[in-house]
Motif scaffolding. Structure first.
Motif, PDB file in Angstrom:
ATOM      1  N   TYR A 198       5.411  -9.055  -4.319  1.00 15.64           N
ATOM      2  CA  TYR A 198       5.832  -9.039  -2.867  1.00 15.64           C
ATOM      3  C   TYR A 198       5.110  -7.781  -1.996  1.00 15.64           C
ATOM      4  O   TYR A 198       4.850  -7.033  -3.031  1.00 15.64           O
ATOM      5  CB  TYR A 198       7.257  -8.732  -2.323  1.00 15.64           C
ATOM      6  CG  TYR A 198       7.840  -7.163  -3.322  1.00 15.64           C
ATOM      7  CD1 TYR A 198       7.822  -6.705  -1.613  1.00 15.64           C
ATOM      8  CD2 TYR A 198       8.754  -7.534  -4.139  1.00 15.64           C
ATOM      9  CE1 TYR A 198       8.489  -4.747  -1.939  1.00 15.64           C
ATOM     10  CE2 TYR A 198       8.934  -5.786  -4.137  1.00 15.64           C
ATOM     11  CZ  TYR A 198       9.020  -4.705  -3.236  1.00 15.64           C
ATOM     12  OH  TYR A 198       9.671  -3.771  -3.483  1.00 15.64           O
ATOM     13  N   ALA A 199       4.828  -8.452  -0.963  1.00 16.12           N
ATOM     14  CA  ALA A 199       3.788  -7.747   0.210  1.00 16.12           C
ATOM     15  C   ALA A 199       4.677  -6.766   0.895  1.00 16.12           C
ATOM     16  O   ALA A 199       6.254  -7.080   1.119  1.00 16.12           O
ATOM     17  CB  ALA A 199       2.484  -8.333   0.307  1.00 16.12           C
ATOM     18  N   GLY A 200       4.255  -6.097   2.201  1.00 19.21           N
ATOM     19  CA  GLY A 200       5.117  -5.969   2.956  1.00 19.21           C
ATOM     20  C   GLY A 200       5.749  -6.673   3.556  1.00 19.21           C
ATOM     21  O   GLY A 200       6.373  -6.781   4.609  1.00 19.21           O
TER      22      GLY A 200
ATOM     23  N   ALA B  67       0.045 -12.158   8.422  1.00 22.85           N
ATOM     24  CA  ALA B  67      -0.483 -13.417   7.423  1.00 22.85           C
ATOM     25  C   ALA B  67      -1.460 -12.279   6.169  1.00 22.85           C
ATOM     26  O   ALA B  67      -1.688 -12.977   4.948  1.00 22.85           O
ATOM     27  CB  ALA B  67      -1.107 -14.508   7.836  1.00 22.85           C
ATOM     28  N   LEU B  68      -1.925 -11.481   7.067  1.00 23.58           N
ATOM     29  CA  LEU B  68      -3.189 -10.509   6.400  1.00 23.58           C
ATOM     30  C   LEU B  68      -2.174  -9.902   5.184  1.00 23.58           C
ATOM     31  O   LEU B  68      -2.604  -9.911   3.489  1.00 23.58           O
ATOM     32  CB  LEU B  68      -3.533  -9.822   7.876  1.00 23.58           C
ATOM     33  CG  LEU B  68      -4.267  -8.290   6.824  1.00 23.58           C
ATOM     34  CD1 LEU B  68      -5.929  -9.144   6.167  1.00 23.58           C
ATOM     35  CD2 LEU B  68      -4.623  -7.263   7.693  1.00 23.58           C
ATOM     36  N   ASP B  69      -1.257  -9.296   5.892  1.00 24.79           N
ATOM     37  CA  ASP B  69      -0.305  -8.830   4.385  1.00 24.79           C
ATOM     38  C   ASP B  69      -0.307  -9.411   3.114  1.00 24.79           C
ATOM     39  O   ASP B  69       0.027  -9.224   2.440  1.00 24.79           O
ATOM     40  CB  ASP B  69       0.464  -8.530   5.304  1.00 24.79           C
ATOM     41  CG  ASP B  69       1.817  -6.516   4.559  1.00 24.79           C
ATOM     42  OD1 ASP B  69       1.027  -6.346   3.781  1.00 24.79           O
ATOM     43  OD2 ASP B  69       2.603  -6.707   4.627  1.00 24.79           O
ATOM     44  N   MET B  70       0.257 -10.865   3.771  1.00 24.67           N
ATOM     45  CA  MET B  70       1.144 -11.615   2.945  1.00 24.67           C
ATOM     46  C   MET B  70      -0.552 -11.968   1.824  1.00 24.67           C
ATOM     47  O   MET B  70       0.212 -12.668   0.452  1.00 24.67           O
ATOM     48  CB  MET B  70       1.616 -12.779   3.443  1.00 24.67           C
ATOM     49  CG  MET B  70       2.493 -12.204   4.130  1.00 24.67           C
ATOM     50  SD  MET B  70       4.349 -11.846   2.951  1.00 24.67           S
ATOM     51  CE  MET B  70       4.559 -13.112   2.123  1.00 24.67           C
ATOM     52  N   GLY B  71      -1.596 -12.147   2.457  1.00 22.03           N
ATOM     53  CA  GLY B  71      -2.521 -12.161   1.262  1.00 22.03           C
ATOM     54  C   GLY B  71      -3.369 -11.303   0.223  1.00 22.03           C
ATOM     55  O   GLY B  71      -3.333 -11.931  -1.078  1.00 22.03           O
ATOM     56  N   SER B  72      -2.193 -10.194   0.164  1.00 24.64           N
ATOM     57  CA  SER B  72      -2.131  -9.575  -0.787  1.00 24.64           C
ATOM     58  C   SER B  72      -0.901  -9.800  -1.822  1.00 24.64           C
ATOM     59  O   SER B  72      -1.761  -9.836  -3.377  1.00 24.64           O
ATOM     60  CB  SER B  72      -1.547  -8.122  -0.402  1.00 24.64           C
ATOM     61  OG  SER B  72      -2.388  -7.144   0.597  1.00 24.64           O
TER      62      SER B  72
ATOM     63  N   SER C 128       0.821  -1.214  -0.007  1.00 24.51           N
ATOM     64  CA  SER C 128      -0.138   0.282   0.437  1.00 24.51           C
ATOM     65  C   SER C 128       0.774   1.176  -0.066  1.00 24.51           C
ATOM     66  O   SER C 128       2.630   0.964   0.057  1.00 24.51           O
ATOM     67  CB  SER C 128      -0.741   0.065   1.401  1.00 24.51           C
ATOM     68  OG  SER C 128      -0.123   0.446   2.587  1.00 24.51           O
ATOM     69  N   PRO C 129       0.377   2.854  -0.702  1.00 22.60           N
ATOM     70  CA  PRO C 129       1.332   3.365  -0.358  1.00 22.60           C
ATOM     71  C   PRO C 129       1.806   3.902   0.896  1.00 22.60           C
ATOM     72  O   PRO C 129       2.789   4.760   0.786  1.00 22.60           O
ATOM     73  CB  PRO C 129       0.324   4.760  -0.401  1.00 22.60           C
ATOM     74  CG  PRO C 129      -1.052   3.883  -1.670  1.00 22.60           C
ATOM     75  CD  PRO C 129      -1.269   3.008  -0.531  1.00 22.60           C
ATOM     76  N   VAL C 130       1.429   3.802   1.829  1.00 21.39           N
ATOM     77  CA  VAL C 130       2.284   3.956   3.294  1.00 21.39           C
ATOM     78  C   VAL C 130       2.800   2.675   3.979  1.00 21.39           C
ATOM     79  O   VAL C 130       3.509   3.376   4.995  1.00 21.39           O
ATOM     80  CB  VAL C 130       0.852   4.253   4.222  1.00 21.39           C
ATOM     81  CG1 VAL C 130       0.131   4.666   4.163  1.00 21.39           C
ATOM     82  CG2 VAL C 130      -0.176   3.089   4.498  1.00 21.39           C
ATOM     83  N   GLY C 131       2.944   1.269   3.317  1.00 23.56           N
ATOM     84  CA  GLY C 131       3.804   0.245   3.667  1.00 23.56           C
ATOM     85  C   GLY C 131       3.304  -0.333   3.779  1.00 23.56           C
ATOM     86  O   GLY C 131       3.633  -0.458   5.654  1.00 23.56           O
ATOM     87  N   GLY C 132       2.654  -1.248   3.530  1.00 26.85           N
ATOM     88  CA  GLY C 132       2.041  -2.441   4.563  1.00 26.85           C
ATOM     89  C   GLY C 132       3.242  -3.329   5.126  1.00 26.85           C
ATOM     90  O   GLY C 132       3.640  -2.970   5.108  1.00 26.85           O
ATOM     91  N   GLY C 133       2.135  -3.617   6.248  1.00 27.78           N
ATOM     92  CA  GLY C 133       2.842  -5.103   7.214  1.00 27.78           C
ATOM     93  C   GLY C 133       3.552  -3.930   8.034  1.00 27.78           C
ATOM     94  O   GLY C 133       4.908  -4.428   8.998  1.00 27.78           O
ATOM     95  N   GLY C 134       3.116  -3.181   8.453  1.00 27.86           N
ATOM     96  CA  GLY C 134       4.410  -2.160   9.651  1.00 27.86           C
ATOM     97  C   GLY C 134       5.594  -1.796   9.303  1.00 27.86           C
ATOM     98  O   GLY C 134       6.489  -0.744   9.655  1.00 27.86           O
ATOM     99  N   ASN C 135       5.472  -1.727   7.698  1.00 24.87           N
ATOM    100  CA  ASN C 135       6.427  -1.080   6.756  1.00 24.87           C
ATOM    101  C   ASN C 135       6.922   0.437   6.971  1.00 24.87           C
ATOM    102  O   ASN C 135       5.651   1.146   6.409  1.00 24.87           O
ATOM    103  CB  ASN C 135       7.165  -1.426   5.912  1.00 24.87           C
ATOM    104  CG  ASN C 135       7.388  -3.025   5.814  1.00 24.87           C
ATOM    105  OD1 ASN C 135       8.679  -2.990   6.674  1.00 24.87           O
ATOM    106  ND2 ASN C 135       6.663  -3.750   5.306  1.00 24.87           N
ATOM    107  N   LYS C 136       7.328   1.085   7.406  1.00 21.84           N
ATOM    108  CA  LYS C 136       7.857   2.520   7.714  1.00 21.84           C
ATOM    109  C   LYS C 136       8.531   3.342   5.861  1.00 21.84           C
ATOM    110  O   LYS C 136       8.271   4.720   5.868  1.00 21.84           O
ATOM    111  CB  LYS C 136       8.835   2.742   8.350  1.00 21.84           C
ATOM    112  CG  LYS C 136       8.545   2.373   9.873  1.00 21.84           C
ATOM    113  CD  LYS C 136       9.718   3.429  11.028  1.00 21.84           C
ATOM    114  CE  LYS C 136       9.995   2.803  12.035  1.00 21.84           C
ATOM    115  NZ  LYS C 136      10.340   3.440  13.499  1.00 21.84           N
TER     116      LYS C 136
END
Length: 314
Positions: A114-116, A120-125, A50-58
């Motif tokens: 690749y996702a954030g 697991a929710l993030d990896m679902g992307s 996502s534009p804000v860096g999904g999965g807790g990434n900064k």
């Protein structure tokens, strides 16, 4: 050639940094493999954070991404559409061909998604986009295990700014064998010929909690619960080993072979369940119910089961 030799050959290729052919691309590749191959001819790395860096990434894509990776927003680029009021549905083949080709991906490219990687929710992307490629008949696609979080943790090189490829021609066709419809699910309930697997959290499966997208609480009659968070280590971005996954399937009472339909609310978590069953455990009879409970629960004539019924008193 034996299956054992094929697996050994794939492992050796991954270890040596070799690109994979269209018939041998593994479902998962490591961050180290991606770092070694991201900019090679024939490989296209696809960042769908996502534009804000999904999965807790900064980091957003522009502030940091895998070198040579192209970007496509999972939520807004057109990977999923609203159809007859149901969100998250698979778009038309023509729309997907245009989207994928516009990213510079043709039918010869080995696509690595690749996702954030935060959970697991993030990896679902990543697995949902992976499933989309598979539905289009493209087998030359992989997911980076652990996502961007694992890539950064491995201290692999990162680039800033945008990387774009010239538009290409992508031509996919619908592989209906991977896709379950509402009618397929109705038939499965009536005949019991296909195992129904609810990949939502247990509270939603039991009917204690209802997604805002669903009209009714509960699950499909006869469904077993295999929550999405079980598929990755500590609900992170790295997938569990096949041995651990088989243990969890046994615990949930879900077979690792035979006809299966994975579902959730909108087909996101279900893609995780399908990915594990179809790719990591080798069950080529697994499908995704794209509309899932959001579509099913809108029709009051379709049966649902609420396993926990709470009183209405406060």
């Amino acid at each position: 050639m034996t299956i054992k030799r094929i697996l050994i050959g794939t492992a050796l290729a991954a270890a040596s940094g070799l690109a994979f052919g269209a018939e041998s691309a593994p479902a998962l590749v490591s961050p180290a493999w991606v770092a070694a191959n991201a900019c090679k001819s024939g490989v296209v790395v696809l960042d769908i954070r996502s534009p804000v860096g999904g999965g807790g990434n900064k980091f957003t894509y522009l502030r940091g991404h895998v070198p040579c990776a192209v970007y496509s927003n999972y939520k807004t680029a057109g990977w999923r559409v609203k159809e007859k009021g149901v969100p998250g549905m698979l778009p038309s083949v023509a729309s997907l061909n245009k989207l994928i080709g516009g990213l510079g991906i043709d039918n010869t490219a080995h696509v690595v998604i690749y996702a954030g990687g935060g959970n697991a929710l993030d990896m679902g992307s990543a697995t949902r986009v992976f499933w989309t490629f598979k539905v289009l008949g493209d087998d030359n696609v992989s997911v980076m295990d652990g996502g961007y979080k694992a890539y950064v943790a491995g201290k692999h090189p990162v680039k800033r700014g945008a990387h774009k490829l010239s538009s290409a021609q992508f031509s996919g066709h619908l592989d209906a064998a991977l896709l379950a419809t509402e009618a397929n699910v109705e038939q499965a309930i009536k005949t019991g010929n296909e195992k129904l697997i609810d990949n939502r959290p247990s509270a939603q499966y039991l009917g204690i909690v209802k997604s805002g997208a669903d009209k009714r609480a509960g699950t499909l009659p006869g469904a077993s619960n295999l929550p999405q968070s079980w598929f990755t280590v500590n609900d992170g971005g790295k997938f569990r080993s096949a041995a651990q996954l088989k243990e969890l399937y046994r615990h949930a009472g879900v077979p690792t072979s035979g006809r299966q339909i994975n579902f959730c609310n909108t087909g996101h978590w279900a893609s995780l369940g399908w990915f594990v069953s179809y790719e990591l455990l080798g069950n080529k009879q697994a499908k995704v119910y794209d509309g899932s409970m959001t579509q099913w629960s809108r029709n009051p004539q379709l049966p649902m089961v609420t396993k926990v019924k709470l009183s209405q008193a406060n």
